[in-house]
Design a protein around this motif. Structure first.
Motif, PDB file in Angstrom:
ATOM      1  N   ASN A 346       0.721  -1.039  -0.116  1.00  0.00           N
ATOM      2  CA  ASN A 346       0.184  -0.110  -0.176  1.00  0.00           C
ATOM      3  C   ASN A 346       0.955   1.382   0.101  1.00  0.00           C
ATOM      4  O   ASN A 346       0.622   2.094  -0.740  1.00  0.00           O
ATOM      5  CB  ASN A 346      -0.864   0.162   1.265  1.00  0.00           C
ATOM      6  CG  ASN A 346      -1.815   1.217   1.217  1.00  0.00           C
ATOM      7  OD1 ASN A 346      -1.624   2.184   1.261  1.00  0.00           O
ATOM      8  ND2 ASN A 346      -3.333   0.959   1.214  1.00  0.00           N
ATOM      9  N   ARG A 347       1.817   1.325   0.938  1.00  0.00           N
ATOM     10  CA  ARG A 347       2.858   2.624   0.947  1.00  0.00           C
ATOM     11  C   ARG A 347       3.538   2.680  -0.401  1.00  0.00           C
ATOM     12  O   ARG A 347       3.603   3.792  -0.715  1.00  0.00           O
ATOM     13  CB  ARG A 347       3.686   2.213   2.166  1.00  0.00           C
ATOM     14  CG  ARG A 347       4.590   3.656   2.386  1.00  0.00           C
ATOM     15  CD  ARG A 347       5.482   3.373   3.632  1.00  0.00           C
ATOM     16  NE  ARG A 347       6.230   4.320   3.707  1.00  0.00           N
ATOM     17  CZ  ARG A 347       7.443   4.499   3.333  1.00  0.00           C
ATOM     18  NH1 ARG A 347       8.289   3.282   2.759  1.00  0.00           N
ATOM     19  NH2 ARG A 347       8.630   5.330   3.613  1.00  0.00           N
ATOM     20  N   VAL A 348       3.899   1.784  -0.857  1.00  0.00           N
ATOM     21  CA  VAL A 348       4.980   1.838  -2.059  1.00  0.00           C
ATOM     22  C   VAL A 348       4.256   2.055  -3.199  1.00  0.00           C
ATOM     23  O   VAL A 348       4.584   3.107  -4.002  1.00  0.00           O
ATOM     24  CB  VAL A 348       5.667   0.372  -2.442  1.00  0.00           C
ATOM     25  CG1 VAL A 348       6.389   0.535  -3.737  1.00  0.00           C
ATOM     26  CG2 VAL A 348       6.513   0.060  -1.156  1.00  0.00           C
ATOM     27  N   LEU A 349       2.954   1.666  -3.561  1.00  0.00           N
ATOM     28  CA  LEU A 349       2.021   1.775  -4.639  1.00  0.00           C
ATOM     29  C   LEU A 349       1.573   3.208  -4.435  1.00  0.00           C
ATOM     30  O   LEU A 349       1.320   4.065  -5.378  1.00  0.00           O
ATOM     31  CB  LEU A 349       1.134   0.644  -4.811  1.00  0.00           C
ATOM     32  CG  LEU A 349       1.627  -0.445  -5.276  1.00  0.00           C
ATOM     33  CD1 LEU A 349       0.423  -1.310  -5.133  1.00  0.00           C
ATOM     34  CD2 LEU A 349       2.399  -0.618  -6.596  1.00  0.00           C
ATOM     35  N   THR A 350       1.173   3.712  -3.345  1.00  0.00           N
ATOM     36  CA  THR A 350       0.613   5.130  -3.070  1.00  0.00           C
ATOM     37  C   THR A 350       1.889   6.057  -3.429  1.00  0.00           C
ATOM     38  O   THR A 350       1.506   7.012  -4.220  1.00  0.00           O
ATOM     39  CB  THR A 350       0.460   5.401  -1.483  1.00  0.00           C
ATOM     40  OG1 THR A 350      -0.725   4.395  -1.197  1.00  0.00           O
ATOM     41  CG2 THR A 350      -0.208   6.723  -1.456  1.00  0.00           C
TER      42      THR A 350
END
Length: 406
Positions: A346-350
């Motif tokens: 979630n963090r990386v793709l955000t």
């Protein structure tokens, strides 16, 4: 290993829902510059603001949407995005005045953030190292059919039944997306798995954080060059070379129309080519050889595009460059999905979606800013090609550091 039927179905459903929601947005790019006075806009600069504000609003909104997906299921997030898309698209048909249109485009920016990040999270959650690229390619290729349908269908319908009724018709058609999401997307979709070992991709001798930074910054630069610089200036380059109109095969064709056709051709081939590029990058040779080769082709293309050739040679070069762009977009997304899968997806793709939007938003500012201070198209594109060269050098060095085949 190829994706299972269930995986293909999930990716296909999310892609087609995204395509459906894109109809209204894509229609604006061909219809609004013509019909803007009918909806209460006073000038073309307001049209430019309307068409760009949704991208800028996504920069601060993407992190909020990423947080929301930690609390909400993918299905709920997609339903929210479809509802917002319906409201904004119908709003295009009934809204009047700059303020109303700014609100509508801001809402669309939020809708697109839910759609794009949700699609990424789905693909990462259901894929493994042997099929992640293929799933990314299938997703990217299919959702771009919405851009093709919106531009072609929207342009034709606006001329036949009017701009307002076309927008309302597209908005009503999007309502079909809600039951499809509720029926086809399961309540619980794995989106943040961190326990799958990295079998093959990417196994570079650098810290995981360095890998993440590398693929995110590369994605931003590619979005800057392809979505920003090239896409926003293709009509300008053609007009500089060939004038406002061309005489082809006994027909007079406007440059803007031909530029739109070229973009449409790319969206037409993407469902096949994006999937194939993703599938090839899943193979034994890995992603980097194809990624580096596409960077080199793009660099050469940027050097040649500003040079005046015959129209047929120039269009051929443009099509080759757009083919490389399809490869870069697909493989860049797959590389990011690789590193996201081994950490906090979630963090990386955000962060990735934020940087893509920043790059794409800065591209038009760069190309038109460069021209306004006296640089030629050749100089501006040469500077852009230099960025491709830097990426080539970086990833060649990274490839040489691989423990085994990437």
């Amino acid at each position: 290993m190829s994706p299972t039927k269930e995986q293909k179905k999930a990716v296909t459903v999310v892609s087609l829902i995204t395509a459906l929601c894109l109809l209204g947005d894509s229609m604006l790019y061909v219809a609004l510059p013509i019909y803007y006075q009918q909806v209460g806009l006073a000038s073309l600069w307001e049209v430019g603001l309307i068409l760009s504000i949704n991208r800028f609003i996504r920069i601060p909104v993407n992190p909020i949407v990423g947080w929301a997906y930690r609390k909400l299921s993918l299905r709920v997030g997609l339903v929210i995005s479809v509802i917002l898309a319906v409201i904004t698209t119908i709003g295009y048909g009934v809204g009047y005045g700059l303020v109303i249109w700014l609100v509508l485009r801001i809402l669309w920016g939020i809708a697109w953030s839910f759609l794009r990040l949700g699609g990424f999270l789905l693909v990462v959650g259901i894929s493994n190292d042997s099929n992640r690229g293929e799933n990314i390619g299938r997703y990217n290729g299919l959702y771009r059919l919405g851009s093709l349908g919106g531009m072609l269908g929207g342009g034709i319908l606006a001329a036949v039944i009017g701009f307002e009724w076309t927008a309302i018709l597209f908005g009503i058609s999007m309502l079909a997306g809600i039951p499809i999401v509720l029926h086809a997307i399961p309540k619980n979709v794995l989106t943040t798995s961190t326990d799958e070992p990295m079998i093959k991709q990417p196994n570079i001798k650098m810290k995981p954080a360095h890998k993440t930074v590398a693929v995110i910054l590369s994605g931003m630069v590619i979005a800057f060059l392809i979505q920003g610089v090239f896409s926003s200036s293709i009509s300008l380059v053609m007009a500089d070379h060939f004038g406002d109109e061309l005489f082809l095969i006994g027909l007079t064709v406007g440059v803007t129309a031909l530029a739109g056709i070229l973009q449409g051709v790319r969206w037409l081939w993407e469902p096949y080519l994006a999937k194939k590029f993703g599938e090839w990058s899943d193979g034994d040779r890995g992603r980097l050889p194809l990624y580096i080769g596409s960077l080199i082709v793009s660099m050469i293309g940027f050097l040649l595009i500003p040079i005046q050739f015959s129209i047929f040679i120039w269009v051929g070069l443009a099509l080759i460059l757009m083919t490389a762009s399809t490869a870069l977009t697909t493989i860049g997304d797959a590389l990011t999905a690789d590193v996201a899968k081994s950490g906090d997806a979630n963090r990386v793709l955000t962060i990735y979606t934020v940087f893509l939007d920043v790059g794409a938003a800065l591209g038009p500012l760069f190309i038109y800013g460069s021209l306004s201070i006296g640089l030629s198209l050749q100089q501006a594109f040469s500077l852009s090609a230099a960025l491709f060269l830097l990426l080539v050098v970086y990833w060649v060095v990274a490839y040489r550091k691989v423990d085994f085949v990437y």
